[in-house]
Design a protein around this motif. Structure first.
Motif, short mmCIF file in Angstrom:
data_model
loop_
_atom_site.label_atom_id
_atom_site.label_comp_id
_atom_site.label_asym_id
_atom_site.label_seq_id
_atom_site.Cartn_x
_atom_site.Cartn_y
_atom_site.Cartn_z
N CYS A 1 43.61 38.06 45.73
CA CYS A 1 42.27 38.65 45.67
C CYS A 1 41.29 37.58 45.17
CB CYS A 1 42.28 39.86 44.75
SG CYS A 1 42.22 39.41 43.01
N PRO A 2 40.00 37.85 45.22
CA PRO A 2 39.02 36.84 44.75
C PRO A 2 39.14 36.52 43.25
CG PRO A 2 37.98 38.41 46.22
CD PRO A 2 39.34 38.97 45.91
N GLY A 3 39.55 37.50 42.44
CA GLY A 3 39.78 37.24 41.01
C GLY A 3 38.54 36.80 40.27
N CYS B 1 34.87 37.99 41.08
CA CYS B 1 34.84 39.45 40.92
C CYS B 1 34.45 39.85 39.50
CB CYS B 1 36.21 40.02 41.26
SG CYS B 1 36.33 41.77 40.96
N LEU C 1 35.04 42.54 37.98
CA LEU C 1 36.02 43.37 37.27
C LEU C 1 37.24 42.58 36.80
CD1 LEU C 1 35.97 46.39 39.74
CD2 LEU C 1 34.82 46.24 37.53
N ALA C 2 37.31 41.32 37.15
CA ALA C 2 38.55 40.55 36.96
C ALA C 2 38.87 40.27 35.49
CB ALA C 2 38.43 39.23 37.70
N SER D 1 46.90 39.41 42.05
CA SER D 1 45.69 40.20 41.76
C SER D 1 45.11 39.75 40.43
CB SER D 1 46.02 41.69 41.64
OG SER D 1 46.67 42.17 42.78
N GLY D 2 43.78 39.73 40.35
CA GLY D 2 43.12 39.30 39.12
C GLY D 2 42.92 40.42 38.11
N CYS D 3 43.27 41.63 38.47
CA CYS D 3 43.24 42.75 37.51
C CYS D 3 44.05 43.90 38.09
CB CYS D 3 41.81 43.18 37.17
SG CYS D 3 41.05 44.31 38.36
N ASN E 1 43.38 46.55 39.38
CA ASN E 1 42.97 47.21 40.62
C ASN E 1 43.80 46.78 41.83
OD1 ASN E 1 41.02 48.84 39.50
ND2 ASN E 1 39.50 47.20 39.53
N ALA E 2 44.50 45.68 41.68
CA ALA E 2 45.56 45.33 42.64
C ALA E 2 45.09 45.04 44.06
CB ALA E 2 46.64 46.42 42.66
N CYS E 3 43.89 44.48 44.20
CA CYS E 3 43.43 44.14 45.55
C CYS E 3 44.33 43.10 46.22
CB CYS E 3 41.99 43.64 45.50
SG CYS E 3 40.88 44.82 44.74
S1 SF4 Z 1 42.22 43.05 41.91
FE1 SF4 Z 1 40.66 43.14 40.32
S2 SF4 Z 1 39.99 41.01 40.17
FE2 SF4 Z 1 40.99 41.18 42.13
S3 SF4 Z 1 39.33 41.66 43.56
FE3 SF4 Z 1 40.27 43.59 42.92
S4 SF4 Z 1 38.97 44.29 41.26
FE4 SF4 Z 1 38.55 42.10 41.51
#
Ligand code: SF4
Lengths: 103, 552
Positions: free
Chosen positions: B415-417, B421, B423-424, B456-458, B460-462
């Motif tokens: 993910c962009p992390g 992002c 939210l990361a 994933s950077g948080c 939210n598991a994108c």
């Molecule tokens: S997993 Fe978290 S850090 Fe990664 S893009 Fe989704 S919201 Fe952002």
């Protein structure tokens, strides 16, 4: 680091008020003069919760120029320059930590 | 390709005009951010750390060369010369200015692209197999059904403000390349024992904070009942899904809380009241939608033509790429070609404007002007004549799009992390970059076989870390970036959630730890063909744990 958008207002150490500029999303900081600047060095620095809250309230009232203001930690260098206080804020100042593909 | 009708074009044009007005009112201060946020989220506009982000839908992952050129134009004109393909077959631009978004989406509308259903609590862009229509193991083109859902969901008055976002994926092949079991609704088109074609319906899958693999609530649904049954599911969710707590609002929580069986009963009761009404599908309507999908006029060709054989013999690099990135096609003499967007050291899924233009030209020349976007953040040229493969490879190699690592350890989903992002907790892309450098030895990667790393950077598991063979999740410890590893996940027909390996580790230890896990696998696998996920299943986590934590 937990997103500051989800944190309560506790102030340990120097902080500034930051947001994204409405028109283009650029990172901006609230100044002591009550305006937004893209230069973190020109941001109003608070070191106590009351002052931070006051600045945040003033910044939030200006919803036409900036979006979602919040309190962000900063560090003061020995020569009193304002530097971002954590990695997230560092990235907001300098951009992603790698070189961009289209550059 | 799908040919849209005038109604679709009119809808998109109206949406552009409407959003232009909304942006104007926001910029002038007529609208507050709270009022505007709901509107921008209906149009794919997010705010990230240092700019707005615009997410554009690529319905069922199919793009024409003309559309890809339009995306290149947007990258150049309104962004920083690149775009990022996501795990949901969308593309996002990371540096868009709100002031310029109305012009951006007006340009996009000219190529019949839009950003509807890419954000907000709506039914999101329906995803499917990126090999749809050309995969030898599918029973029919699943995009027809994705398109039926798109038309049903785009302006559905009941489903614009659901309790939470809602994701649907469809596969029609034996091997699930669309990860249907980790979607709110997963659909598998298959032929039953009686020879009829219909859908297995799964609900309640999803990742994020509370991950679940979807559960089958109807083993076989006739095609006629496709829409009425899905409508019934959405109605039950809309009625019972929680709106009081964002973390409990997805359908997976409802299914988990009341149980799949009771959920199925609720759906059944609702369905009985609507199944013979206006939503019952008339085969003529399905045929009409089907007729709008155009395939290239295939030539009658044979497999393994002389040109291909000669090139394979002469060029070892071509051969390595052929073995990795070229797959069998439904039609003899044709091939499916995957373009890796994961060269060593690059951000996964990023593509520059120049690359987009070049790919569009190659699609015109070699692939019926068509490109596909996969959930693995790679692109596909779906209709390549085998005799053209060597020429195509040379052209791809020249623009850095022929890394033969598809499905291998360096084909990382991330993910962009924290680099983008808001939210990361932690960065994803630099972790991926470091790992692609460590695993740049393609001989080793080929020996390791199918092995996916997801980051994933948080929570939210994108980056779908729960379903990576090796999953990496960014967490936060005392303001520092930390990462948890999990092993043994997979997203295909044997979908499984990975298990947590142990305590989180700091950024500097992640790549070493992943190398340790991979080295342990190489030693511990029973035979070279035993997949990573199979080894983890057979021997459990303990041997990996020892390897990773004993040294630290
Ligand atoms: S997993 Fe978290 S850090 Fe990664 S893009 Fe989704 S919201 Fe952002």
């Amino acid at each position: 680091m937990t997103s500051p958008l989800q944190q309560k207002l506790k102030v340990h150490g120097p902080v500034v008020i930051t947001a994204n500029r409405l028109g283009d999303g650029a990172v901006v900081y609230w100044t002591a003069a009550g305006a937004w600047t893209t230069d973190i060095a020109a941001a109003a620095v608070a070191t106590a919760s009351a002052r931070a809250k006051q600045l945040l309230a003033a910044a939030t009232a200006d919803f036409v120029h900036a979006v979602d203001p919040y309190v962000a930690p900063v560090e003061l260098s020995p020569d009193r320059r304002v530097l971002p206080g954590n990695l997230r804020e560092q990235i907001r100042v300098s951009g992603p930590t790698f070189s961009l593909p289209g550059a | 390709m799908y040919r849209y009708d005038e109604f679709d074009q009119q809808l998109i044009d109206e949406r552009v005009a409407e959003f232009r007005d909304q942006v104007r009112r926001r910029l002038s201060g007529e609208l507050t951010e709270d009022e505007f946020k709901l509107l921008r989220l209906l149009n794919g506009v997010y705010l990230q750390l240092h700019a707005y982000m615009l997410r554009i839908a690529i319905p069922y992952g199919t793009l024409s060369s003309e559309q890809l050129r339009m995306l290149a134009h947007v990258a150049r004109r309104y962004d920083k010369n690149y775009g990022h393909f996501t795990t949901r077959q969308n593309i996002q631009f990371n540096w868009i200015k709100l002031e310029e978004i109305p012009d951006t989406i007006a340009d996009l509308a000219g190529a019949h692209l839009h950003a509807m259903q890419t954000s907000g609590n709506s039914i999101r862009n329906i995803t499917t197999d990126h090999w749809a229509g050309v995969a030898p193991d599918e029973i029919e083109d699943p995009r027809i059904w994705a398109e039926i859902l798109r038309q049903w969901s785009t302006l559905h008055p009941e489903f614009t403000f659901l309790p939470r976002k809602f994701k649907i994926a469809i596969t029609a092949a034996k091997h699930d390349r669309a990860a249907v079991k980790i979607h709110d609704i997963g659909l598998r088109l298959y032929r039953n024992g009686a020879g009829e074609v219909g859908f297995e319906v799964m609900v309640g899958g999803g990742l994020g904070r509370t991950p679940f693999v979807g559960k089958t609530i109807r083993p076989f649904l006739p095609k006629r009942d496709f829409l009425s049954y899905l409508e019934a599911i959405l109605r039950v969710y809309n009625q019972f899904g929680r709106r009081d707590n964002i973390y409990k609002a997805r359908i997976k929580i409802l299914v988990h809380e009341i149980g799949a069986e009771s959920f199925a009963k609720e759906v059944e009761a609702e369905w009985q009241s609507i199944k013979d009404g206006a939503l019952a599908l008339d085969p003529a309507v399905v045929e009409e939608i089907k007729s709008r999908f155009r395939y290239p006029v295939y030539e009658s060709l044979v497999d393994e033509p002389a040109e291909l054989k000669a090139a394979l013999k002469a060029e070892p690099r071509f051969k390595a790429w052929f073995n990795n990135s070229v797959s069998r096609h439904k039609r003899p003499g044709y091939a499916i070609v995957t373009l890796s967007l994961k060269p060593a050291g690059a951000p996964p899924g990023d593509c520059t404007a120049e690359q987009m233009d070049a790919i569009a030209d190659l699609a015109d020349r070699y692939s019926g002007s068509e490109i596909r976007v996969g959930h693995d953040q790679n692109l596909v040229l779906p209709h390549v004549r085998q005799r053209d493969l060597a020429a195509l490879w040379r052209a791809l190699d020249a623009i850095g799009l022929a890394t033969p690592n598809v499905g291998l350890v360096s084909d990382i989903i991330a993910c962009p992390g924290l680099d983008y992002c808001a939210l990361a907790n932690a960065r994803s892309i630099p972790v991926a970059q470091e790992l692609t450098k460590r695993f740049r030895d393609l001989g080793l990667a080929a020996d390791l076989g199918y092995l996916h790393i997801n980051i994933s950077g948080c929570i939210n598991a994108c980056g779908h870390h729960h379903v990576g063979d090796i999953g990496i999740l960014g967490v936060e410890k005392n303001g520092e970036e930390y990462y948890q590893l999990s092993l043994g996940g997979r997203a295909d027909e044997h979908a499984e959630l990975g298990a947590l390996l142990g305590p989180a580790m700091p950024y500097a230890e992640v790549a070493d730890s992943v190398e340790d896990v991979v080295a342990a696998y190489l030693e511990l696998r029973e035979r070279p063909a035993e997949l990573f996920a199979e080894t983890v299943k057979r021997i459990g986590l303990e041997p990996f744990k020892e390897r990773v934590y004993a040294a630290r």
